[in-house]
Scaffold this motif. Structure first.
Motif, PDB file in Angstrom:
ATOM      1  N   THR A  76      24.093  42.762  36.513  1.00  0.00           N
ATOM      2  CA  THR A  76      23.103  42.312  35.521  1.00  0.00           C
ATOM      3  C   THR A  76      22.119  43.427  35.161  1.00  0.00           C
ATOM      4  O   THR A  76      21.941  43.758  33.986  1.00  0.00           O
ATOM      5  CB  THR A  76      22.325  41.079  36.044  1.00  0.00           C
ATOM      6  OG1 THR A  76      23.261  40.128  36.556  1.00  0.00           O
ATOM      7  CG2 THR A  76      21.496  40.457  34.949  1.00  0.00           C
ATOM      8  N   ASP A 178      29.450  39.756  29.387  1.00  0.00           N
ATOM      9  CA  ASP A 178      29.339  39.681  30.835  1.00  0.00           C
ATOM     10  C   ASP A 178      30.360  38.678  31.364  1.00  0.00           C
ATOM     11  O   ASP A 178      30.659  37.679  30.712  1.00  0.00           O
ATOM     12  CB  ASP A 178      27.927  39.252  31.246  1.00  0.00           C
ATOM     13  CG  ASP A 178      27.708  39.417  32.746  1.00  0.00           C
ATOM     14  OD1 ASP A 178      28.344  40.308  33.350  1.00  0.00           O
ATOM     15  OD2 ASP A 178      26.899  38.662  33.320  1.00  0.00           O
ATOM     16  N   GLU A 179      30.879  38.938  32.549  1.00  0.00           N
ATOM     17  CA  GLU A 179      31.895  38.054  33.133  1.00  0.00           C
ATOM     18  C   GLU A 179      32.997  37.795  32.105  1.00  0.00           C
ATOM     19  O   GLU A 179      33.372  36.635  31.840  1.00  0.00           O
ATOM     20  CB  GLU A 179      31.256  36.724  33.574  1.00  0.00           C
ATOM     21  CG  GLU A 179      30.045  36.931  34.467  1.00  0.00           C
ATOM     22  CD  GLU A 179      30.320  36.611  35.924  1.00  0.00           C
ATOM     23  OE1 GLU A 179      31.468  36.312  36.264  1.00  0.00           O
ATOM     24  OE2 GLU A 179      29.376  36.690  36.720  1.00  0.00           O
TER      25      GLU A 179
HETATM   26 MG    MG Z   1      26.912  38.845  36.932  1.00  0.00          MG
END
Ligand code: MG
Ligand code: ADP
Length: 237
Positions: A76, A178-179
């Motif tokens: 993150t 993200d992901e």
């Molecule tokens: Mg993450």
């Protein structure tokens, strides 16, 4: 002091791509502004995590990145902090739309990113909102109307709001998936592609994923330009 190669070996970092910059082995080496360094210090982190150490200098060069590292490795802040730094140069009037867009698979994960963005961005006066389904649109639309630098969103809700024409993405110059593996598992690929069509092609695109299967490779090949890839440890395909 340690050579870049020795640091990479020690932390199981492998990189592919041309002219990859050396990892930042300390927070001071990043050149992040003092407000951000202060937040990091207050969080009590001893050193950049390997994915941060290697992906920060690449992101700060404005290059596209694929980062493959397992859950809990600090991805993150890996994408948020260079985004904060670049925001200083790229920031548009927040009222004309966000500069940074982060797509995340679930409400829970999006909220975690938002919390981290608020915590680390507060002293830099960076504004952020989070768009997810299963909650009323009203407050989310009000945040967008007020103007924000960063939008963190699940693909479904962002698409709904795009269809209502209540947000514009033509100021986005830093796009984070993200992901990515999880978003594809959840069937978000068509929505991701629709959203990306609204983002200028002149942008920086960063993809963070825990695994690197064929489907993720395919969408990376379509959406990223000459990415540098950073892997931490063994990569599951
Ligand atoms: Mg993450
Ligand atoms: P990931 O996205 O890779 O699953 P997160 O970004 O959620 O991982 O980070 C996991 C935890 O590690 C969070 O609580 C975060 O605040 C913490 N963290 C982030 N960077 C560092 C660091 N450099 N040192 C120690 N802890 C960190």
């Amino acid at each position: 002091d340690i050579s870049p190669d020795a640091y990479r070996r020690q932390h199981e970092i492998s990189v592919t791509g041309g002219d990859v910059p050396p990892p930042f082995t300390s927070f001071e080496a990043t050149g992040f502004p003092s407000e951000i360094l202060r937040e990091i210090h207050q969080a009590g982190f001893p050193a950049p995590s390997p994915i941060q150490a290697q992906s920060w200098p690449i992101a700060l060069q404005g290059r596209d990145i694929v980062a493959v590292a397992k859950t809990g490795s600090g991805k993150t802040l890996g994408f948020l902090l260079p985004g904060f730094f670049l925001l200083k140069q790229r920031r548009s009037n927040p009222q004309s739309g966000p500069t940074i867009l982060v797509l995340s698979p679930t409400r829970e994960l999006a909220t975690q990113i938002q919390d981290e963005a608020v915590k680390f961005g507060r002293s830099s006066k960076i504004s952020c909102t989070c768009l997810y389904g299963g909650a009323p649109k009203g407050p989310q639309l009000r945040d967008l109307d007020r103007g924000v630098d960063i939008v963190v969103a699940t693909p479904g809700r962002l698409n709904d709001i795009l269809e209502m024409r209540r947000v514009r993405l033509d100021q986005v110059s830093y796009l984070v998936l993200d992901e990515a593996d999880r978003m594809l598992d959840m069937g978000f690929e068509p929505q991701i592609r629709k959203i990306v069509k609204e983002v200028p092609t002149r942008r920086q695109t960063l993809m963070y994923t825990a695994t690197w299967p064929k489907e993720v490779r395919k969408i990376a090949a379509d959406l990223l330009v000459n990415p540098v890839q950073v892997n931490i440890g063994n990569v599951d395909e």
